[in-house]
Design an enzyme around this catalytic site. Structure first.
Site, PDB file in Angstrom:
ATOM      1  N   GLU A  98       0.820  -1.210   0.000  1.00 29.01           N
ATOM      2  CA  GLU A  98       0.000   0.000   0.000  1.00 29.01           C
ATOM      3  C   GLU A  98       0.859   1.267   0.000  1.00 29.01           C
ATOM      4  O   GLU A  98       1.890   1.324   0.666  1.00 29.01           O
ATOM      5  CB  GLU A  98      -0.916   0.093   1.233  1.00 29.01           C
ATOM      6  N   THR A  99       0.362   2.248  -0.721  1.00 28.01           N
ATOM      7  CA  THR A  99       0.915   3.592  -0.637  1.00 28.01           C
ATOM      8  C   THR A  99      -0.231   4.491  -0.195  1.00 28.01           C
ATOM      9  O   THR A  99      -1.333   4.414  -0.753  1.00 28.01           O
ATOM     10  CB  THR A  99       1.445   4.053  -2.008  1.00 28.01           C
TER      11      THR A  99
END
Ligand SMILES: *[C@@H]1O[C@H](CO)[C@@H](O)[C@H](O)[C@H]1NC(C)=O
Ligand SMILES: *[C@@H]1O[C@H](CO)[C@@H](O)[C@H](O)[C@H]1NC(C)=O
Length: 424
Positions: free
Chosen positions: A218-219
């Site tokens: 995830e970003t």
């Protein structure tokens, strides 16, 4: 990119209309020595010629402070009294705060927001630098707002020496990022997430490309809420798609907000939320500190959690909520949607203030002055109903309009009486 604090949002700060320039001139009159202050005429000139760069902070109808500037090709004394609309330099002429609002970090909040608003305003995209001159005793203030001291200024203005400071908007507009290993204190362990401080106009496409580039599970992109609303918003992307919520990335984002040098709010540690209210880190959507910045702790904290976590809150450990130094007034826990199932409200909340003797407030107007702009901005609705899920329960109808919260609700008089043996 330099990131303003959460509490900065609380200042009602925006473009200053011509009608308030006379008030600005009174502040200028009181705030600067005779040989430095600008006249009403020159402030009016700046507001008329360069309205995009004349902003003020209001508390109610009162002007608490203002900042004004004009654009120029070159930062020299002559150009400081003119405005060249396509100049690449924005020269700031006044940063002025009313006496009663000094030493409350109002100037810091105003200047950070001013810089941020200019940086991302479409009409200012060709400005590369903000420049100003300041006396020695104010250098640390400007540095704390992101400016760099260039040296002694050639501009002579009044009798004391002046220093030349600049802030590169070109650099400011570049987004900073962090990679955080969540749920561990050992680098290389835990669950990594990238955290990117994003400008308000970031597109989904651009965020997706960056998430793909990081190629972490995830970003998370942190964007400050639109002017006038407290808090930040988070957007989560995997390398291929946007997702609603991600626990470890939320923890990563929170750690960046708390650790970032420009975010000077104290931290609400997750243990308090867990032990005090039974909230897990995964169920937290955002944590927002509310109240004037620069105090040891914020007045109130708003924690948005997932609806399912909200519905299964508690039992509440009031001692834990009382013992923490993380806030000094109250703690609002809220979620989107109607927890009552019947009131039709757009958001639900509970408010705990054991520190000031209110274990749980049944239906709290003050909390709704914070909740209303928060959910209004988030849901894009000017008018909405808030359900307070206390034992007594209640619904507050709120409207967020022109930077103000309007509230109304049903009510019933259940008793009346007269004082005896005591008079007012
Ligand atoms: C966002 O705003 C900045 C500054 O005005 C501008 O340079 C940039 O092109 C904008 N980005 C988008 C996607 O509109
Ligand atoms: C991205 O990460 C995935 C999962 O770890 C891996 O299989 C893939 O090869 C990586 N892609 C690139 C371009 O590095």
């Amino acid at each position: 990119m330099f990131f303003p604090t959460l509490s900065d949002e609380l200042i009602d700060f925006g473009l200053l209309p011509l009608s308030l320039v006379a008030s600005a001139a009174s502040l200028e009159e009181a705030g600067y020595p005779a040989d430095e202050k600008a006249s009403l005429g020159s402030l009016e000139y700046r507001q008329k010629e360069a309205p995009d760069y004349f902003m003020g902070a209001k508390v109610g109808a009162e002007l608490a402070g203002f900042i004004c500037g004009t654009r120029c090709e070159e930062f020299v004394e002559e150009t400081m009294s003119t405005h060249s609309p396509s100049g690449p330099i924005l020269a700031i002429h006044s940063v002025c705060v009313a006496e009663e609002y000094r030493r409350k970090k109002v100037a810091t909040s105003m200047l950070r927001q001013y810089v941020n608003d200019v940086a991302f305003s479409p009409t200012s995209s060709t400005i590369t630098t903000i420049a100003l001159i300041a006396k020695q005793h104010l250098l640390s203030f400007y540095v704390s707002c992101g400016f760099t001291v260039i040296g002694l200024s050639e501009i002579v203005h009044g009798k004391d020496p002046w220093f030349h400071l600049t802030l590169s908007l070109t650099d400011y507009r570049k987004s900073k990022f962090y990679v955080v290993d969540a749920f561990t204190s050992t680098p290389g362990c835990g669950n990594p997430a990238a955290v990117v401080l994003a400008p308000p106009n970031a597109t989904d496409e651009a965020m997706q490309t960056i998430a793909k580039e990081f190629n972490l599970s995830e970003t998370v992109f942190i964007t400050r809420a639109p002017a006038g609303a407290p808090g930040y918003s988070l957007a989560y992307f995997t390398p291929t798609t946007e997702i609603n919520l991600c626990g470890h990335a939320t923890l990563a984002a929170a750690s960046v907000l708390f650790a970032h040098p420009s975010v000077d709010s104290p931290t609400l540690d997750f243990d308090v939320l867990r032990s005090g209210l039974g909230i897990s880190a995964e169920s937290i959507i955002s944590i927002n500190y509310v109240g004037p910045s620069g105090q040891a702790s914020p007045e109130d904290i708003l924690v948005e959690v997932t609806p399912s976590s909200f519905s299964s809150l508690g039992p509440v450990d009031l001692q834990a909520l009382k013992a923490t130094a993380a806030y000094h007034h109250g703690l609002i826990v809220c979620c989107e949607g109607d927890a009552s199932g019947a009131s039709g409200a757009q958001f639900s909340s509970r408010f705990f203030a054991p520190k000031i003797g209110i274990d749980e407030d049944p239906v709290c107007g003050r909390a709704h002055t914070i909740l209303c702009p928060y959910f209004s901005k988030k849901l894009g609705l000017p008018a909405l109903d808030g359900f307070q899920n206390s034992e007594r329960g209640g619904v507050i109808k709120c409207k967020w309009e022109g930077g103000r919260v309007y509230m109304r609700g049903e009510r019933v008089i259940v008793s009346s009486g007269q004082l005896e043996g005591i008079s007012l």
